[in-house]
Design a protein around this motif. Sequence first.
Motif, PDB file in Angstrom:
ATOM      1  N   ALA A  87      33.282  36.671  34.675  1.00 51.11           N
ATOM      2  CA  ALA A  87      34.109  37.486  33.787  1.00 51.11           C
ATOM      3  C   ALA A  87      33.761  38.973  33.912  1.00 51.11           C
ATOM      4  N   HIS A  88      32.656  39.266  34.593  1.00 54.00           N
ATOM      5  CA  HIS A  88      32.226  40.669  34.760  1.00 54.00           C
ATOM      6  C   HIS A  88      31.724  40.830  36.192  1.00 54.00           C
ATOM      7  N   LEU A  89      32.629  40.937  37.129  1.00 52.45           N
ATOM      8  CA  LEU A  89      32.222  41.009  38.534  1.00 52.45           C
ATOM      9  C   LEU A  89      31.728  42.420  38.874  1.00 52.45           C
ATOM     10  N   ALA A  90      30.641  42.460  39.604  1.00 56.04           N
ATOM     11  CA  ALA A  90      30.032  43.744  39.940  1.00 56.04           C
ATOM     12  C   ALA A  90      30.557  44.297  41.264  1.00 56.04           C
ATOM     13  N   TYR A  91      31.726  43.832  41.689  1.00 55.45           N
ATOM     14  CA  TYR A  91      32.258  44.257  42.984  1.00 55.45           C
ATOM     15  C   TYR A  91      33.391  45.263  42.779  1.00 55.45           C
ATOM     16  N   LYS A 116      40.154  36.439  31.702  1.00 55.81           N
ATOM     17  CA  LYS A 116      39.328  37.560  32.166  1.00 55.81           C
ATOM     18  C   LYS A 116      38.792  37.268  33.573  1.00 55.81           C
ATOM     19  N   ILE A 117      38.386  36.018  33.795  1.00 61.18           N
ATOM     20  CA  ILE A 117      37.878  35.635  35.121  1.00 61.18           C
ATOM     21  C   ILE A 117      38.994  35.724  36.163  1.00 61.18           C
ATOM     22  N   LEU A 118      40.177  35.231  35.807  1.00 61.07           N
ATOM     23  CA  LEU A 118      41.308  35.312  36.747  1.00 61.07           C
ATOM     24  C   LEU A 118      41.687  36.780  36.994  1.00 61.07           C
ATOM     25  N   ALA A 119      41.589  37.609  35.949  1.00 67.63           N
ATOM     26  CA  ALA A 119      41.894  39.047  36.107  1.00 67.63           C
ATOM     27  C   ALA A 119      40.863  39.719  37.007  1.00 67.63           C
ATOM     28  N   GLU A 120      39.623  39.328  36.881  1.00 62.80           N
ATOM     29  CA  GLU A 120      38.580  39.876  37.748  1.00 62.80           C
ATOM     30  C   GLU A 120      38.794  39.424  39.197  1.00 62.80           C
ATOM     31  N   ALA A 121      39.214  38.178  39.364  1.00 64.90           N
ATOM     32  CA  ALA A 121      39.523  37.691  40.722  1.00 64.90           C
ATOM     33  C   ALA A 121      40.640  38.548  41.317  1.00 64.90           C
ATOM     34  N   PHE A 122      41.660  38.830  40.512  1.00 58.30           N
ATOM     35  CA  PHE A 122      42.779  39.670  40.979  1.00 58.30           C
ATOM     36  C   PHE A 122      42.268  41.063  41.371  1.00 58.30           C
ATOM     37  N   ARG A 123      41.448  41.638  40.522  1.00 61.49           N
ATOM     38  CA  ARG A 123      40.955  43.000  40.766  1.00 61.49           C
ATOM     39  C   ARG A 123      40.176  43.107  42.075  1.00 61.49           C
ATOM     40  N   VAL A 124      39.309  42.136  42.342  1.00 61.98           N
ATOM     41  CA  VAL A 124      38.451  42.262  43.539  1.00 61.98           C
ATOM     42  C   VAL A 124      39.149  41.805  44.822  1.00 61.98           C
ATOM     43  N   THR A 150      30.651  22.237  27.620  1.00 63.45           N
ATOM     44  CA  THR A 150      31.922  22.941  27.386  1.00 63.45           C
ATOM     45  C   THR A 150      33.070  22.130  27.984  1.00 63.45           C
ATOM     46  N   TYR A 151      34.141  22.014  27.211  1.00 63.59           N
ATOM     47  CA  TYR A 151      35.316  21.264  27.680  1.00 63.59           C
ATOM     48  C   TYR A 151      36.562  22.020  27.231  1.00 63.59           C
ATOM     49  N   ASN A 152      37.151  22.770  28.148  1.00 59.02           N
ATOM     50  CA  ASN A 152      38.321  23.589  27.808  1.00 59.02           C
ATOM     51  C   ASN A 152      39.313  23.555  28.967  1.00 59.02           C
ATOM     52  N   PRO A 153      39.924  22.373  29.217  1.00 59.31           N
ATOM     53  CA  PRO A 153      40.802  22.246  30.386  1.00 59.31           C
ATOM     54  C   PRO A 153      42.017  23.170  30.303  1.00 59.31           C
ATOM     55  N   ILE A 154      42.450  23.662  31.450  1.00 61.07           N
ATOM     56  CA  ILE A 154      43.631  24.517  31.463  1.00 61.07           C
ATOM     57  C   ILE A 154      44.879  23.657  31.330  1.00 61.07           C
ATOM     58  N   GLU A 155      45.894  24.248  30.752  1.00 62.89           N
ATOM     59  CA  GLU A 155      47.168  23.555  30.558  1.00 62.89           C
ATOM     60  C   GLU A 155      48.056  23.957  31.739  1.00 62.89           C
ATOM     61  N   PRO A 156      48.341  23.027  32.677  1.00 63.16           N
ATOM     62  CA  PRO A 156      49.022  23.438  33.908  1.00 63.16           C
ATOM     63  C   PRO A 156      50.387  24.076  33.661  1.00 63.16           C
ATOM     64  N   GLY A 157      51.054  23.663  32.576  1.00 68.12           N
ATOM     65  CA  GLY A 157      52.389  24.201  32.291  1.00 68.12           C
ATOM     66  C   GLY A 157      52.381  25.701  32.018  1.00 68.12           C
ATOM     67  N   SER A 158      51.272  26.228  31.562  1.00 70.18           N
ATOM     68  CA  SER A 158      51.223  27.668  31.248  1.00 70.18           C
ATOM     69  C   SER A 158      50.550  28.481  32.352  1.00 70.18           C
ATOM     70  N   LEU A 159      50.078  27.793  33.389  1.00 69.77           N
ATOM     71  CA  LEU A 159      49.299  28.505  34.411  1.00 69.77           C
ATOM     72  C   LEU A 159      50.152  29.524  35.177  1.00 69.77           C
ATOM     73  N   LEU A 160      51.399  29.154  35.479  1.00 70.93           N
ATOM     74  CA  LEU A 160      52.266  30.079  36.224  1.00 70.93           C
ATOM     75  C   LEU A 160      52.394  31.408  35.476  1.00 70.93           C
ATOM     76  N   SER A 161      52.741  31.349  34.193  1.00 69.66           N
ATOM     77  CA  SER A 161      52.936  32.612  33.462  1.00 69.66           C
ATOM     78  C   SER A 161      51.614  33.354  33.283  1.00 69.66           C
ATOM     79  N   ARG A 162      50.535  32.635  33.151  1.00 69.99           N
ATOM     80  CA  ARG A 162      49.239  33.314  33.027  1.00 69.99           C
ATOM     81  C   ARG A 162      48.928  34.097  34.306  1.00 69.99           C
ATOM     82  N   LEU A 163      49.155  33.455  35.452  1.00 72.96           N
ATOM     83  CA  LEU A 163      48.869  34.127  36.725  1.00 72.96           C
ATOM     84  C   LEU A 163      49.834  35.291  36.956  1.00 72.96           C
TER      85      LEU A 163
END
Length: 210
Positions: A87-91, A116-124, A150-163
Amino acid sequence: MNENHAKLCPSPEWAEHIQHEVLPYLTEHIDLGEQLLEIGPGPGAATEWLRHRVKRLTALEVEPEAAAKLAGKYPDGNVEVVTGDAAHLAYPDDSFDSVGTFTMLHHVPTQALQNKILAEAFRVLRPGGVLIGSDSLASNDLHHFHADDTYNPIEPGSLLSRLQTLGFGKITITVDYIVKFIAHKPDGEDGCGEDDCGADSAPEDRPEPA
Ligand SMILES: C[S@@+](CC[C@H](N)C(=O)[O-])C[C@H]1O[C@@H](n2cnc3c(N)ncnc32)[C@H](O)[C@@H]1O
């Protein structure tokens, strides 16, 4: 990670699943480029397969013990294991050709942190770079498997709009017994510019659907 993960994730059966069912599917039609960032490698089932397909693989793992163990597997060569939080990439921006994350997002406690992690992936990612990922789908069995974890599975139906909201384009999402996704950072080519790379964008010269 709980005891269930400690048994499953380093097992040959898990490596077989990741290396024969998940990664070949995700990489069949894409170019990983030279510099790959893997987020949440754990014991390295994906790392081992991916490291033969890129020039340099950076594996970012939040658990210091897991990172140290994985680093011990690769004292030389093209894998660098780093302890850190995705969530905080140093790159710097645009520093990787590809980013991968497998069976990891459901271990991130909130949707905001996952974003935040997906946004960091996008940024780098460099423009034109690609994010590939997979994750388990919610189920009672999976929930039980994560006892005291920790158990917080992603909901595939919302993944497109999130990305899309994060800026990704040319997105492919496959849902079978797991969810797999491929999403590109726009590079301005092929009608996929910074502002128009969404799944619903249509360049002027694209034929209207019949
Ligand atoms: C279930 S394991 C999956 C390991 C590997 N990707 C696989 O498929 O075999 C999830 C891994 O993600 C790591 N992880 C969780 N949150 C993370 C974060 N914010 N940044 C980096 N790694 C993280 C965990 O420590 C764990 O090693």
